[in-house]
Scaffold this motif. Structure first.
Motif, PDB file in Angstrom:
ATOM      1  N   PRO A  63       0.705  -1.287   0.282  1.00  0.00           N
ATOM      2  CA  PRO A  63      -0.198  -0.015  -0.053  1.00  0.00           C
ATOM      3  C   PRO A  63       0.793   1.349  -0.013  1.00  0.00           C
ATOM      4  O   PRO A  63       0.630   2.336  -0.594  1.00  0.00           O
ATOM      5  CB  PRO A  63      -0.727  -0.035   1.326  1.00  0.00           C
ATOM      6  CG  PRO A  63      -0.092  -1.017   2.155  1.00  0.00           C
ATOM      7  CD  PRO A  63       0.719  -2.138   1.122  1.00  0.00           C
ATOM      8  N   GLU A  64       2.181   1.295   0.757  1.00  0.00           N
ATOM      9  CA  GLU A  64       2.789   2.481   0.680  1.00  0.00           C
ATOM     10  C   GLU A  64       3.249   2.768  -0.555  1.00  0.00           C
ATOM     11  O   GLU A  64       3.305   3.882  -1.328  1.00  0.00           O
ATOM     12  CB  GLU A  64       3.893   2.249   1.617  1.00  0.00           C
ATOM     13  CG  GLU A  64       3.591   2.083   2.995  1.00  0.00           C
ATOM     14  CD  GLU A  64       4.441   1.906   4.144  1.00  0.00           C
ATOM     15  OE1 GLU A  64       5.249   2.957   4.678  1.00  0.00           O
ATOM     16  OE2 GLU A  64       5.237   0.766   4.268  1.00  0.00           O
ATOM     17  N   ALA A  65       3.783   1.553  -1.356  1.00  0.00           N
ATOM     18  CA  ALA A  65       4.409   2.002  -2.403  1.00  0.00           C
ATOM     19  C   ALA A  65       3.473   2.347  -3.558  1.00  0.00           C
ATOM     20  O   ALA A  65       3.441   2.950  -4.685  1.00  0.00           O
ATOM     21  CB  ALA A  65       5.201   0.492  -3.092  1.00  0.00           C
ATOM     22  N   ALA A  66       2.228   1.593  -3.631  1.00  0.00           N
ATOM     23  CA  ALA A  66       1.099   2.072  -4.421  1.00  0.00           C
ATOM     24  C   ALA A  66       0.566   3.567  -4.207  1.00  0.00           C
ATOM     25  O   ALA A  66       0.414   4.352  -5.251  1.00  0.00           O
ATOM     26  CB  ALA A  66      -0.013   0.961  -4.316  1.00  0.00           C
ATOM     27  N   ALA A  67       0.596   3.821  -3.050  1.00  0.00           N
ATOM     28  CA  ALA A  67       0.203   5.240  -2.864  1.00  0.00           C
ATOM     29  C   ALA A  67       1.151   6.387  -3.368  1.00  0.00           C
ATOM     30  O   ALA A  67       0.940   7.236  -3.828  1.00  0.00           O
ATOM     31  CB  ALA A  67      -0.034   5.587  -1.388  1.00  0.00           C
ATOM     32  N   ARG A  68       2.349   6.019  -3.215  1.00  0.00           N
ATOM     33  CA  ARG A  68       3.403   6.759  -3.615  1.00  0.00           C
ATOM     34  C   ARG A  68       3.159   6.874  -5.176  1.00  0.00           C
ATOM     35  O   ARG A  68       3.512   8.148  -5.707  1.00  0.00           O
ATOM     36  CB  ARG A  68       5.026   6.353  -3.199  1.00  0.00           C
ATOM     37  CG  ARG A  68       5.947   7.093  -3.692  1.00  0.00           C
ATOM     38  CD  ARG A  68       7.409   6.498  -3.389  1.00  0.00           C
ATOM     39  NE  ARG A  68       8.466   7.327  -3.727  1.00  0.00           N
ATOM     40  CZ  ARG A  68       8.930   7.530  -4.771  1.00  0.00           C
ATOM     41  NH1 ARG A  68       8.479   6.963  -5.934  1.00  0.00           N
ATOM     42  NH2 ARG A  68       9.996   8.200  -5.039  1.00  0.00           N
TER      43      ARG A  68
END
Length: 326
Positions: free
Chosen positions: A104-109
């Protein structure tokens, strides 16, 4: 302006203004990536002030990730704060975060940076300023170490990456909070910043404080300094590798004698960069070493098949190809 009452110039405000002033372009329009948190709010206030002094325009871009209930209200509050600081234009962009196949962190970035690109295109701005601090840099390096990452991760974030500017990489997070208190600004506290499900939160709230307590208060600064040193070395090696690519890599072919003549760090970069440029495939370390073995440990082995590419050694030449492509 930072507030109606023009509070006194405290050390935190002076340091952050100076950091922004040193990185601002000399003309045109810049945007501040504003979440409403202390880091980005202090950056927005300092940018509004310094841009006015420099005679350039400053606006803001707020990205609503739609990951929390009420996120649209949070984005609107950030937009109101930006307008009160005198930033113009102020864009609020809503994105959809697709975490399939990634965290989720990479996708949000990924979604956030795509929104920044859109904001630059819509406004004609030259840059987006982000509020990453020295503490963020230290967390990035520590996460990279924990994952066994190479220089690409350990080099951390650069102050300039294309149109992305990070003026606060030498500023501690505590200074941005103090800036907001001194300037009468009320930052928003993102509950996800305290959610232990995220690795970065665990590093921020548990690991780094433990290291600082056990090893001394300079751990965060030392990690950030390490990123600076690794970035310098990595940039030099990258330049050498890209020069070699231009001179010796053509039509998916390169002589093994050329690759054998350079240090491993350069050889592996040539392989990675060449494959990425020709086929859009990014090799991990294990895959890169497997290709390099065709140079350094040659004993007649056959073609090497990796995701997206095929590599074979023939007559002292490495030949790269992609299945289905001619």
């Amino acid at each position: 302006m930072e507030s109606v009452h023009r509070p006194r110039l405290t050390p935190a405000r002076a340091d952050i203004r100076r950091a922004v002033r040193e990185l601002l372009p000399s003309e045109g329009l810049v945007l501040v990536g504003l979440s409403g948190g202390a880091d980005s709010l202090a950056l927005a206030a300092a940018t509004a002030f310094e841009a006015g002094r420099a005679g350039i325009r400053a606006g803001a871009v707020i990205v609503d990730h739609n990951l929390q209930t009420g996120s649209a209200d949070v984005a609107e509050r950030a937009a109101v704060a930006a307008r009160q600081l005198g930033l113009d234009p102020v864009l609020v962009l809503s994105v959809t975060v697709d975490s399939a196949g990634t965290g989720p962190e990479a996708a949000a970035r990924t979604a956030r940076y795509a929104a920044f690109d859109l904001a630059l295109e819509r406004t004609g701005a030259s840059s987006v300023l982000l509020g990453h601090t020295l503490d963020d840099q230290a967390e990035t390096v520590l996460l990279g170490l924990s994952r066994g990452s190479g220089p690409t991760s350990l080099r951390g974030m650069a102050a300039r990456t294309g149109p992305i500017l990070r003026p606060l990489l030498g500023i501690r997070r505590a200074q941005t909070r103090q800036f907001c208190a001194d300037a009468g600004l009320e930052p928003w506290s993102d509950p996800q910043n305290f959610d232990p499900r995220y690795a970065r939160v665990r590093v921020r709230e548990t690991v780094l404080p433990l290291l600082e307590n056990e090893l001394g208060p300079g751990v965060g600064v030392a990690l950030a300094r390490t990123a600076d040193a690794l970035r310098e070395d990595s940039d030099a090696l990258d330049e050498l590798a890209r020069t070699m690519l231009q001179e010796h890599f053509a039509n998916g072919k390169i002589a093994t004698s050329v690759l054998a003549s350079v240090p491993a760090a350069v050889r592996q970069r040539v392989i990675r960069f060449g494959v990425e440029a020709m086929y859009g495939v990014w090799l991990n370390r294990v895959q890169t070493l497997a290709v390099a073995a065709l140079v350094t440990q040659w004993h007649g082995q056959g073609a090497l098949s990796l995701p997206g590419i095929r590599v074979v050694r023939q007559d002292g030449i490495l030949i790269f190809s992609a299945p289905g492509l001619t």
